[in-house]
Design an enzyme around this catalytic site. Structure first.
Site, PDB file in Angstrom:
ATOM      1  CD  GLU A   1      -2.870  -0.969  -0.104  1.00 57.80           C
ATOM      2  OE1 GLU A   1      -3.254   0.157  -0.479  1.00 57.80           O
ATOM      3  OE2 GLU A   1      -3.147  -2.013  -0.724  1.00 57.80           O
TER       4      GLU A   1
ATOM      5  CG  HIS B   1      -0.768   1.388  -4.647  1.00 55.72           C
ATOM      6  ND1 HIS B   1      -0.723   1.246  -6.018  1.00 55.72           N
ATOM      7  CD2 HIS B   1      -1.302   0.226  -4.164  1.00 55.72           C
ATOM      8  CE1 HIS B   1      -1.208   0.057  -6.352  1.00 55.72           C
ATOM      9  NE2 HIS B   1      -1.558  -0.585  -5.262  1.00 55.72           N
TER      10      HIS B   1
END
Length: 280
Positions: free
Chosen positions: A145, A148
């Protein structure tokens, strides 16, 4: 595509807005009153969108913070002495930033299985995800995550959500000050942060960037592979439509290839795959 082409053909957004305004006025003079009213609405929407396009990074950051604050207020955030939070603090100890972006971690006590990271470095992990992941796997998810964020995928997705909302309600920049958002808009933007879906190439970029992030911070990158494997197995075994699986894998038939590629990289780099442990 035509709008994008027009934007590129003008040096500044101000010239573009003038052009659109002139075009709207010209068309309006040749239309009945009823049609002129509809065209006026269209002109307003275009103008608001043009304003939203000109949002600065500082204004974007303000919108992100406002959205994250809204989510923290409207979700059950577990306190520091809660076992879930204690575990997350232990796992992320010493991890304070991602290439200069300050990180902050919190746990939402919700039944959904999910996790997300925001452009401002806010990382939110759901307690139900922690229930099924061991420490290595959970760090693998967090690393992905954050990948990203580092590749600016989250920022682009949030910007798209702002522009989409601009078409609806006119989120814009006026006089250099970002427009205030309603609770409804904040809720929509928060949902866009939680449920952002990325392209195949973006997911692969996040895999690689997350891998590097984990290694840089002394974590075993095998955790990412193991987390992906567990998610895939859970879906196949139970047929569960878990939002995190759908977000990452539903439109990506090459999931096995991603797992294989990351496994080969970890093996080549000399990392030993840890034994799977029960989630705490």
């Amino acid at each position: 595509r035509l709008l994008i082409k027009v934007i590129k053909n003008f040096i500044t957004m101000r010239k573009f807005s003038v052009y659109i305004f002139t075009l709207v006025c010209c068309l309006a003079t040749a239309m009945p009153v009823g049609a002129q009213l509809n065209l006026k609405k269209l002109g307003n929407a275009v103008a608001k969108t043009a304003q939203a396009v000109t949002l600065t990074d500082a204004q974007m950051a303000a919108y992100v913070k406002e959205s994250v604050d809204w989510m923290d207020k409207n979700n059950p955030v577990l306190p520091e002495d809660n076992p879930y939070t204690v575990r997350l603090r232990k796992l992320t100890e010493g991890i304070t930033d991602a290439d200069g972006i300050p990180l902050n971690f919190k746990v939402y006590h919700v039944i959904d299985i999910n996790a997300f990271a925001c452009p401002d470095g806010s990382v939110r992990v759901f307690s139900s995800l922690m229930d099924i992941m061991d420490d290595d796997e959970l760090m693998g998810i967090i690393g992905h995550e954050i990948g990203h964020v580092l590749k600016h995928h989250s920022k682009k997705a949030f910007r798209t959500a702002l522009l989409t909302d601009a078409l609806k309600d006119g989120v814009s920049s006026t006089g250099g000050v970002a427009a205030a958002l309603s609770d409804s808009q904040l809720g929509d933007l928060g949902a866009s942060l939680v449920n952002s879906k990325f392209s195949q190439s973006q997911e692969k970029e996040a895999d690689d960037c997350g891998y590097d992030f984990l290694v840089k911070n002394g974590r075993n990158p095998w955790g990412m592979v193991m987390a992906f494997e567990k998610m895939s197995q859970l879906e196949q075994k139970s047929g569960a439509k878990m939002s995190y699986i759908q977000k990452m894998f539903s439109s990506h038939p090459e999931t096995k290839d991603r797992i294989k590629r990351m496994s080969q990289r970890a093996t080549k780099d000399g990392y030993q795959r840890p034994e799977a442990k029960p989630a705490e």
